[in-house]
Design a protein around this motif. Sequence first.
Motif, short mmCIF file in Angstrom:
data_model
loop_
_atom_site.label_atom_id
_atom_site.label_comp_id
_atom_site.label_asym_id
_atom_site.label_seq_id
_atom_site.Cartn_x
_atom_site.Cartn_y
_atom_site.Cartn_z
N PHE A 43 34.48 -33.68 -86.90
CA PHE A 43 35.78 -33.03 -86.90
C PHE A 43 36.09 -32.16 -85.70
O PHE A 43 37.24 -31.82 -85.47
CB PHE A 43 35.93 -32.16 -88.16
CG PHE A 43 35.84 -32.93 -89.43
CD1 PHE A 43 36.85 -33.78 -89.82
CD2 PHE A 43 34.73 -32.81 -90.25
CE1 PHE A 43 36.78 -34.50 -91.00
CE2 PHE A 43 34.64 -33.52 -91.44
CZ PHE A 43 35.66 -34.37 -91.81
N GLN A 44 35.08 -31.75 -84.95
CA GLN A 44 35.26 -30.78 -83.87
C GLN A 44 34.62 -31.28 -82.57
O GLN A 44 33.70 -32.10 -82.62
CB GLN A 44 34.62 -29.44 -84.24
CG GLN A 44 35.13 -28.82 -85.51
CD GLN A 44 36.55 -28.32 -85.38
OE1 GLN A 44 37.04 -28.07 -84.28
NE2 GLN A 44 37.24 -28.18 -86.50
N PRO A 45 35.04 -30.73 -81.43
CA PRO A 45 34.40 -31.11 -80.16
C PRO A 45 33.12 -30.30 -79.93
O PRO A 45 33.00 -29.52 -78.99
CB PRO A 45 35.48 -30.75 -79.12
CG PRO A 45 36.19 -29.58 -79.73
CD PRO A 45 36.20 -29.85 -81.22
N CYS A 46 32.18 -30.45 -80.86
CA CYS A 46 30.91 -29.74 -80.74
C CYS A 46 29.80 -30.68 -81.19
O CYS A 46 30.05 -31.82 -81.59
CB CYS A 46 30.91 -28.47 -81.59
SG CYS A 46 30.91 -28.75 -83.38
N VAL A 96 19.57 -31.17 -74.26
CA VAL A 96 20.75 -31.87 -74.77
C VAL A 96 21.03 -33.04 -73.83
O VAL A 96 21.27 -32.83 -72.64
CB VAL A 96 21.98 -30.93 -74.84
CG1 VAL A 96 23.19 -31.67 -75.36
CG2 VAL A 96 21.67 -29.72 -75.73
N PRO A 97 21.00 -34.27 -74.34
CA PRO A 97 21.26 -35.43 -73.49
C PRO A 97 22.65 -35.37 -72.86
O PRO A 97 23.59 -34.82 -73.44
CB PRO A 97 21.16 -36.61 -74.47
CG PRO A 97 20.28 -36.10 -75.58
CD PRO A 97 20.63 -34.64 -75.70
N LYS A 98 22.77 -35.94 -71.67
CA LYS A 98 24.00 -35.85 -70.88
C LYS A 98 25.24 -36.37 -71.62
O LYS A 98 26.31 -35.80 -71.52
CB LYS A 98 23.84 -36.57 -69.55
CG LYS A 98 22.83 -35.92 -68.64
CD LYS A 98 23.29 -35.93 -67.21
CE LYS A 98 22.28 -35.30 -66.29
NZ LYS A 98 22.18 -33.87 -66.36
N ASP A 99 25.10 -37.48 -72.38
CA ASP A 99 26.26 -38.01 -73.08
C ASP A 99 26.78 -37.02 -74.12
O ASP A 99 27.98 -36.91 -74.34
CB ASP A 99 25.97 -39.37 -73.71
CG ASP A 99 24.88 -39.34 -74.76
OD1 ASP A 99 23.85 -38.66 -74.57
OD2 ASP A 99 25.05 -40.03 -75.80
N LEU A 100 25.88 -36.26 -74.74
CA LEU A 100 26.30 -35.28 -75.73
C LEU A 100 26.87 -34.02 -75.06
O LEU A 100 27.79 -33.40 -75.58
CB LEU A 100 25.16 -34.95 -76.68
CG LEU A 100 24.70 -36.11 -77.56
CD1 LEU A 100 23.54 -35.70 -78.46
CD2 LEU A 100 25.85 -36.69 -78.37
N ALA A 104 30.77 -32.75 -75.89
CA ALA A 104 31.09 -31.40 -76.34
C ALA A 104 31.66 -30.53 -75.22
O ALA A 104 31.90 -29.34 -75.44
CB ALA A 104 29.84 -30.73 -76.93
N SER A 105 31.87 -31.09 -74.05
CA SER A 105 32.41 -30.35 -72.90
C SER A 105 31.61 -29.09 -72.60
O SER A 105 32.16 -28.05 -72.25
CB SER A 105 33.88 -29.99 -73.13
OG SER A 105 34.66 -31.14 -73.34
N ASP A 125 33.93 -21.41 -74.67
CA ASP A 125 35.39 -21.34 -74.65
C ASP A 125 36.01 -22.14 -75.79
O ASP A 125 36.95 -21.69 -76.44
CB ASP A 125 35.94 -21.83 -73.31
CG ASP A 125 35.60 -20.91 -72.16
OD1 ASP A 125 35.31 -19.71 -72.41
OD2 ASP A 125 35.60 -21.37 -71.01
N LEU A 126 35.47 -23.33 -76.06
CA LEU A 126 35.99 -24.15 -77.16
C LEU A 126 35.70 -23.49 -78.52
O LEU A 126 36.53 -23.56 -79.43
CB LEU A 126 35.39 -25.55 -77.13
CG LEU A 126 35.83 -26.43 -75.97
CD1 LEU A 126 35.09 -27.76 -75.98
CD2 LEU A 126 37.34 -26.66 -76.01
N TYR A 127 34.54 -22.84 -78.64
CA TYR A 127 34.21 -22.15 -79.88
C TYR A 127 35.19 -21.00 -80.13
O TYR A 127 35.73 -20.86 -81.22
CB TYR A 127 32.78 -21.61 -79.83
CG TYR A 127 32.40 -20.82 -81.06
CD1 TYR A 127 32.11 -21.47 -82.26
CD2 TYR A 127 32.34 -19.43 -81.03
CE1 TYR A 127 31.78 -20.76 -83.39
CE2 TYR A 127 32.01 -18.71 -82.16
CZ TYR A 127 31.73 -19.37 -83.34
OH TYR A 127 31.40 -18.65 -84.46
N GLU A 128 35.42 -20.20 -79.10
CA GLU A 128 36.34 -19.07 -79.24
C GLU A 128 37.74 -19.56 -79.62
O GLU A 128 38.41 -18.97 -80.45
CB GLU A 128 36.39 -18.25 -77.95
CG GLU A 128 35.09 -17.53 -77.63
CD GLU A 128 34.68 -16.50 -78.67
OE1 GLU A 128 35.54 -15.94 -79.37
OE2 GLU A 128 33.45 -16.26 -78.80
#
Length: 157
Positions: A43-46, A96-100, A104-105, A125-128
């Motif tokens: 659901f999220q970009p994380c 953390v692998p590069k694709d991930l 998640a930016s 920034d995305l979390y905030e």
Amino acid sequence: MNTIVGTYECKVDAKGRLMMPAPLKKQLTASLQSGFVLKRSVFQPCLELYPMEEWDAMMKKINKLNRFVKKNNDFIRRFTAGVKIVEVDALGRLLVPKDLVTFASISKDVVFSSAVNIVEIWDKDLYEKSISGEDMDFADLAEEVMGNINDDDNGIS
């Protein structure tokens, strides 16, 4: 598995390694030997970090889906896309692998955020932005999701 508690910040290095915050590492001590599964959030970009015990429990649920139903097969494919087994190294770092990282930016500052029995890993920034409430009224959401739950029959949530 016990509930994981807390929100912690750290930085990612040039190789995509995150230093797991000590309080979080302490909570996950029992899982350090068996490792973790890291995946894209639905659901999220994380990213979502599952202790192996929690991942196995999730896979037992997913394994009950009939793979001859197209929607189920599509769901399984999308849910497991980019899944990686990861370990915390001797220095307490998580690679953390590069694709991930790309999904998640994740750039420089990272947030580890507890999500009951897993940990979300966010670009800061995305979390905030996700918790700022600009796109929803949290009071309305809380009432809708939790407003009818009262397991104790004492009128107190």
